[in-house]
Design a protein around this motif. Structure first.
Motif, PDB file in Angstrom:
ATOM      1  N   GLY A 357       0.801  -1.221   0.000  1.00 23.53           N
ATOM      2  CA  GLY A 357       0.000   0.000   0.000  1.00 23.53           C
ATOM      3  C   GLY A 357       0.830   1.266   0.000  1.00 23.53           C
ATOM      4  N   MET A 358       2.064   1.174  -0.484  1.00 21.52           N
ATOM      5  CA  MET A 358       2.960   2.308  -0.537  1.00 21.52           C
ATOM      6  C   MET A 358       3.089   2.817  -1.970  1.00 21.52           C
ATOM      7  SD  MET A 358       5.902   0.575   1.863  1.00 21.52           S
ATOM      8  CE  MET A 358       7.092   1.876   1.555  1.00 21.52           C
ATOM      9  N   SER A 359       3.420   4.095  -2.103  1.00 24.66           N
ATOM     10  CA  SER A 359       3.701   4.651  -3.413  1.00 24.66           C
ATOM     11  C   SER A 359       5.116   4.284  -3.810  1.00 24.66           C
ATOM     12  CB  SER A 359       3.549   6.177  -3.378  1.00 24.66           C
ATOM     13  OG  SER A 359       3.913   6.756  -4.620  1.00 24.66           O
ATOM     14  N   ALA A 360       5.296   3.747  -5.024  1.00 26.42           N
ATOM     15  CA  ALA A 360       6.620   3.385  -5.525  1.00 26.42           C
ATOM     16  C   ALA A 360       7.182   4.550  -6.332  1.00 26.42           C
ATOM     17  CB  ALA A 360       6.543   2.132  -6.389  1.00 26.42           C
ATOM     18  N   VAL A 361       8.317   5.071  -5.888  1.00 31.76           N
ATOM     19  CA  VAL A 361       8.968   6.200  -6.553  1.00 31.76           C
ATOM     20  C   VAL A 361      10.322   5.751  -7.080  1.00 31.76           C
ATOM     21  CG1 VAL A 361       9.858   8.548  -6.286  1.00 31.76           C
ATOM     22  CG2 VAL A 361       7.818   7.839  -5.023  1.00 31.76           C
ATOM     23  N   ALA A 362      10.548   5.926  -8.366  1.00 28.84           N
ATOM     24  CA  ALA A 362      11.829   5.565  -8.977  1.00 28.84           C
ATOM     25  C   ALA A 362      12.637   6.825  -9.210  1.00 28.84           C
ATOM     26  CB  ALA A 362      11.598   4.835 -10.299  1.00 28.84           C
ATOM     27  N   GLU A 363      13.838   6.884  -8.634  1.00 30.46           N
ATOM     28  CA  GLU A 363      14.709   8.031  -8.878  1.00 30.46           C
ATOM     29  C   GLU A 363      15.798   7.643  -9.871  1.00 30.46           C
ATOM     30  OE1 GLU A 363      16.595   9.318  -5.320  1.00 30.46           O
ATOM     31  OE2 GLU A 363      17.299   7.332  -4.747  1.00 30.46           O
ATOM     32  N   GLY A 364      16.387   8.652 -10.497  1.00 31.05           N
ATOM     33  CA  GLY A 364      17.450   8.381 -11.463  1.00 31.05           C
ATOM     34  C   GLY A 364      16.949   7.980 -12.830  1.00 31.05           C
ATOM     35  N   VAL A 365      15.741   8.393 -13.214  1.00 34.87           N
ATOM     36  CA  VAL A 365      15.218   8.084 -14.551  1.00 34.87           C
ATOM     37  C   VAL A 365      15.899   9.019 -15.548  1.00 34.87           C
ATOM     38  CG1 VAL A 365      13.164   7.807 -15.973  1.00 34.87           C
ATOM     39  CG2 VAL A 365      13.001   7.539 -13.481  1.00 34.87           C
ATOM     40  N   GLU A 366      16.595   8.435 -16.531  1.00 31.23           N
ATOM     41  CA  GLU A 366      17.366   9.275 -17.442  1.00 31.23           C
ATOM     42  C   GLU A 366      17.057   9.054 -18.911  1.00 31.23           C
ATOM     43  OE1 GLU A 366      21.501   9.263 -16.610  1.00 31.23           O
ATOM     44  OE2 GLU A 366      21.242  10.084 -14.586  1.00 31.23           O
ATOM     45  N   THR A 367      16.289   8.026 -19.249  1.00 33.72           N
ATOM     46  CA  THR A 367      15.994   7.773 -20.660  1.00 33.72           C
ATOM     47  C   THR A 367      14.523   7.413 -20.830  1.00 33.72           C
ATOM     48  OG1 THR A 367      16.445   5.391 -20.584  1.00 33.72           O
ATOM     49  CG2 THR A 367      18.326   6.862 -20.989  1.00 33.72           C
ATOM     50  N   LEU A 368      14.032   7.601 -22.053  1.00 33.99           N
ATOM     51  CA  LEU A 368      12.661   7.231 -22.372  1.00 33.99           C
ATOM     52  C   LEU A 368      12.468   5.732 -22.235  1.00 33.99           C
ATOM     53  CD1 LEU A 368       9.840   7.962 -23.454  1.00 33.99           C
ATOM     54  CD2 LEU A 368      10.770   7.734 -25.781  1.00 33.99           C
ATOM     55  N   GLU A 369      13.513   4.956 -22.543  1.00 33.68           N
ATOM     56  CA  GLU A 369      13.401   3.505 -22.459  1.00 33.68           C
ATOM     57  C   GLU A 369      13.175   3.055 -21.020  1.00 33.68           C
ATOM     58  OE1 GLU A 369      14.866   4.817 -26.077  1.00 33.68           O
ATOM     59  OE2 GLU A 369      15.845   5.132 -24.134  1.00 33.68           O
ATOM     60  N   ASP A 370      13.893   3.647 -20.071  1.00 31.76           N
ATOM     61  CA  ASP A 370      13.679   3.312 -18.664  1.00 31.76           C
ATOM     62  C   ASP A 370      12.308   3.804 -18.197  1.00 31.76           C
ATOM     63  OD1 ASP A 370      16.063   1.970 -18.260  1.00 31.76           O
ATOM     64  OD2 ASP A 370      17.163   3.776 -17.699  1.00 31.76           O
ATOM     65  N   TRP A 371      11.879   4.940 -18.713  1.00 33.71           N
ATOM     66  CA  TRP A 371      10.544   5.471 -18.385  1.00 33.71           C
ATOM     67  C   TRP A 371       9.461   4.479 -18.832  1.00 33.71           C
ATOM     68  CZ3 TRP A 371       8.401   9.285 -15.646  1.00 33.71           C
ATOM     69  CH2 TRP A 371       7.097   9.709 -15.947  1.00 33.71           C
ATOM     70  N   ARG A 372       9.578   3.962 -20.033  1.00 35.63           N
ATOM     71  CA  ARG A 372       8.596   2.985 -20.529  1.00 35.63           C
ATOM     72  C   ARG A 372       8.616   1.710 -19.685  1.00 35.63           C
ATOM     73  NH1 ARG A 372       5.612   6.466 -22.760  1.00 35.63           N
ATOM     74  NH2 ARG A 372       6.178   7.224 -24.830  1.00 35.63           N
ATOM     75  N   LEU A 373       9.797   1.306 -19.250  1.00 33.18           N
ATOM     76  CA  LEU A 373       9.897   0.121 -18.400  1.00 33.18           C
ATOM     77  C   LEU A 373       9.169   0.344 -17.080  1.00 33.18           C
ATOM     78  CD1 LEU A 373      11.250  -2.710 -18.264  1.00 33.18           C
ATOM     79  CD2 LEU A 373      13.110  -1.608 -16.994  1.00 33.18           C
ATOM     80  N   LEU A 374       9.317   1.510 -16.490  1.00 30.30           N
ATOM     81  CA  LEU A 374       8.607   1.828 -15.252  1.00 30.30           C
ATOM     82  C   LEU A 374       7.098   1.795 -15.464  1.00 30.30           C
ATOM     83  CD1 LEU A 374      10.795   4.814 -13.962  1.00 30.30           C
ATOM     84  CD2 LEU A 374      10.681   2.513 -12.988  1.00 30.30           C
ATOM     85  N   GLN A 375       6.668   2.247 -16.617  1.00 33.82           N
ATOM     86  CA  GLN A 375       5.238   2.204 -16.919  1.00 33.82           C
ATOM     87  C   GLN A 375       4.739   0.771 -16.997  1.00 33.82           C
ATOM     88  OE1 GLN A 375       5.208   4.670 -20.495  1.00 33.82           O
ATOM     89  NE2 GLN A 375       4.317   6.379 -19.356  1.00 33.82           N
ATOM     90  N   ARG A 376       5.490  -0.078 -17.664  1.00 31.93           N
ATOM     91  CA  ARG A 376       5.073  -1.481 -17.783  1.00 31.93           C
ATOM     92  C   ARG A 376       5.062  -2.180 -16.423  1.00 31.93           C
ATOM     93  NH1 ARG A 376       8.563  -1.257 -22.265  1.00 31.93           N
ATOM     94  NH2 ARG A 376      10.155  -2.565 -21.246  1.00 31.93           N
ATOM     95  N   PHE A 377       5.958  -1.776 -15.530  1.00 33.04           N
ATOM     96  CA  PHE A 377       6.038  -2.395 -14.216  1.00 33.04           C
ATOM     97  C   PHE A 377       5.037  -1.832 -13.217  1.00 33.04           C
ATOM     98  CE2 PHE A 377      10.793  -3.725 -14.638  1.00 33.04           C
ATOM     99  CZ  PHE A 377      10.407  -4.732 -15.525  1.00 33.04           C
ATOM    100  N   GLY A 378       4.319  -0.774 -13.593  1.00 32.08           N
ATOM    101  CA  GLY A 378       3.306  -0.217 -12.700  1.00 32.08           C
ATOM    102  C   GLY A 378       3.851   0.699 -11.621  1.00 32.08           C
ATOM    103  N   CYS A 379       4.973   1.360 -11.887  1.00 28.04           N
ATOM    104  CA  CYS A 379       5.531   2.317 -10.928  1.00 28.04           C
ATOM    105  C   CYS A 379       4.619   3.542 -10.839  1.00 28.04           C
ATOM    106  CB  CYS A 379       6.941   2.733 -11.356  1.00 28.04           C
ATOM    107  SG  CYS A 379       7.836   3.696 -10.143  1.00 28.04           S
ATOM    108  N   ASP A 380       4.577   4.147  -9.670  1.00 31.18           N
ATOM    109  CA  ASP A 380       3.670   5.283  -9.451  1.00 31.18           C
ATOM    110  C   ASP A 380       4.284   6.618  -9.855  1.00 31.18           C
ATOM    111  OD1 ASP A 380       1.476   3.809  -8.125  1.00 31.18           O
ATOM    112  OD2 ASP A 380       3.002   3.431  -6.600  1.00 31.18           O
ATOM    113  N   VAL A 381       5.494   6.881  -9.405  1.00 35.38           N
ATOM    114  CA  VAL A 381       6.096   8.204  -9.570  1.00 35.38           C
ATOM    115  C   VAL A 381       7.529   8.056 -10.058  1.00 35.38           C
ATOM    116  CG1 VAL A 381       6.781  10.338  -8.368  1.00 35.38           C
ATOM    117  CG2 VAL A 381       4.632   9.192  -7.765  1.00 35.38           C
TER     118      VAL A 381
END
Length: 417
Positions: A357-381
């Motif tokens: 029940g926690m918000s998942a925040v990914a830091e250090g996002v530097e490319t569109l490819e990693d951004w798309r991966l976070l989207q597929r994995f269901g990351c929140d922020v």
């Protein structure tokens, strides 16, 4: 021998180090397709070092194969660091991900710049995104040396705090599905009148040598951040604000009362403030620290476990502290789209946060490819240079204007339909 070769920022040349003539030719062709005209080649590490010693201007990038007879890629990279060749690196290898990850970690520990890791056989889909994002890597502030701390004193730091020279810069945190801004993290920056920008890696350790100074610094950043929150609320910009909380302050009852009264004094809700603590924050003086964190949560503040995955006590901390946010360390985010092992760890952390029940925040996002991966994995922020660098408060609205024009690019695209 210490090299006096100067680094070129523009991607106008590359050195390819590979013992296979066929692989070198293939890599050179891909580089030509990406607009790199000047291509140097070396058969092994020894040849590469000899070539670099002769060049008056260093190549913009060095692409290194790991498996080579004689001097392998790992030894070459170590020699580059010893001879002070500060040239961004690309790893190209067909070896297992765990080995490549180990070499990547070694490169970071040496203080060198790693642009990415390429799996052989190479293809344009691997190389082009890295070259397109090279400015992100080359414009990042260089790592400062610990010995530079000796040039600053406690009195310098106290004077800077008292005179408002240390201010919060704000790095946006955005919704991974929509790209819309959700909040900001306040990051302390010392605007020294003579030295210019002093990095936090210099003055934070200095501040933490004294309970008094770290208290003054944290209070100053908190006061400025919460005042900025009130100002932006008045302009109908309602965000959450993350403020770093030193573990040294979790044992002070007086400090607890000082920080908890700040939102009310500025007319904002406690729910807009999240206190970020590192994994190791409550290892010492456990009972008092847990009590402070519990009381902060009772008052409605958010609690974030920062740099998740970098400490030994992660699971235990999640079990016993009422965190509302899990902040995944950049070492598991940056380049995860290219490294299978990192992707598995990243996905596991996101799924665990969701189940707790926690918000998942990914830091250090530097490319569109990693951004798309976070989207597929269901990351929140998401947070990182791909979205925005930390900025002074006055720049946020102009950034928002340009950022809103990117929303169609950032929005989640369900490719399964």
């Amino acid at each position: 021998m210490v090299a006096n070769v100067t680094q070129v920022r523009k991607i106008d040349s590359i050195l390819i180090v590979d013992d296979s003539p066929l692989q070198r030719a293939h890599a050179a062709e891909l580089c030509h397709q990406n607009g790199i005209d000047l291509i140097y080649q070396a058969n092994n590490g020894v040849e590469a070092l000899e070539l670099l010693a002769m060049l008056k201007i260093a190549p913009s990038i060095i692409m290194v194969d790991l498996e080579m007879p004689g001097m392998d890629g790992v030894e070459l990279i170590q020699n580059l660091q010893e001879r002070n060749f500060q040239i961004p690196l690309l790893i190209a290898s067909s070896r297992e991900d765990s080995l490549i990850t180990s070499v990547s970690t070694m490169i970071a520990a040496l203080g060198q710049t790693l642009l990415g890791s390429l799996k052989k056989p190479l293809n344009p889909n691997q190389l082009t995104p890295i070259l397109n994002n090279i400015d992100t890597h080359l414009s990042r502030p260089k790592q400062t040396h610990p010995e530079d701390i000796d040039k600053l004193t406690h009195d310098d730091l106290i004077h800077a705090i008292a005179n408002g020279h240390i201010v919060p810069y704000f790095q946006p945190k955005v919704d991974v599905r929509t790209g819309m801004i959700k909040g900001v993290e306040a990051l302390a920056r010392w605007l020294h009148p003579e030295r210019g920008m002093v990095g936090p890696d210099l003055f934070i350790p200095l501040a933490e040598e004294s309970d008094h100074i770290i208290r003054l610094l944290t209070l100053s950043i908190a006061e400025q951040t919460i005042a900025q929150c009130a100002a932006w609320n008045n302009r109908n910009l309602h965000l959450t604000y993350a403020i770093n909380l030193s573990p040294m302050l979790l044992n002070s009852g007086d400090f607890f009362h000082e920080i908890t009264k700040l939102p009310e004094l500025n007319g904002i809700q406690n729910q807009q403030i999240t206190w970020e603590v590192t994994e190791s924050s409550v290892v010492n003086n456990l009972a008092t620290a847990l009590g402070t964190l519990a009381r902060l949560r009772l008052k409605g503040f958010g609690l974030s476990i920062d740099d998740y995955g970098t400490g030994f006590s992660s699971m235990q901390q999640l079990a016993r502290i009422p965190f509302t946010e899990l902040k995944i360390d950049r070492s598991f985010v940056n380049g995860a789209c290219q490294q299978h092992n990192l992707a598995i760890i990243l996905q596991s952390a996101i799924e665990m946060a969701n189940r707790l029940g926690m918000s998942a925040v990914a830091e250090g996002v530097e490319t569109l490819e990693d951004w798309r991966l976070l989207q597929r994995f269901g990351c929140d922020v998401g947070q990182g240079y791909f979205i925005a660098r930390p900025m002074p408060a006055k720049d946020l609205f102009s950034w928002l204007k340009s950022h809103n024009q990117r929303l169609s690019e950032l929005k989640y695209q369900d490719i399964s339909r």
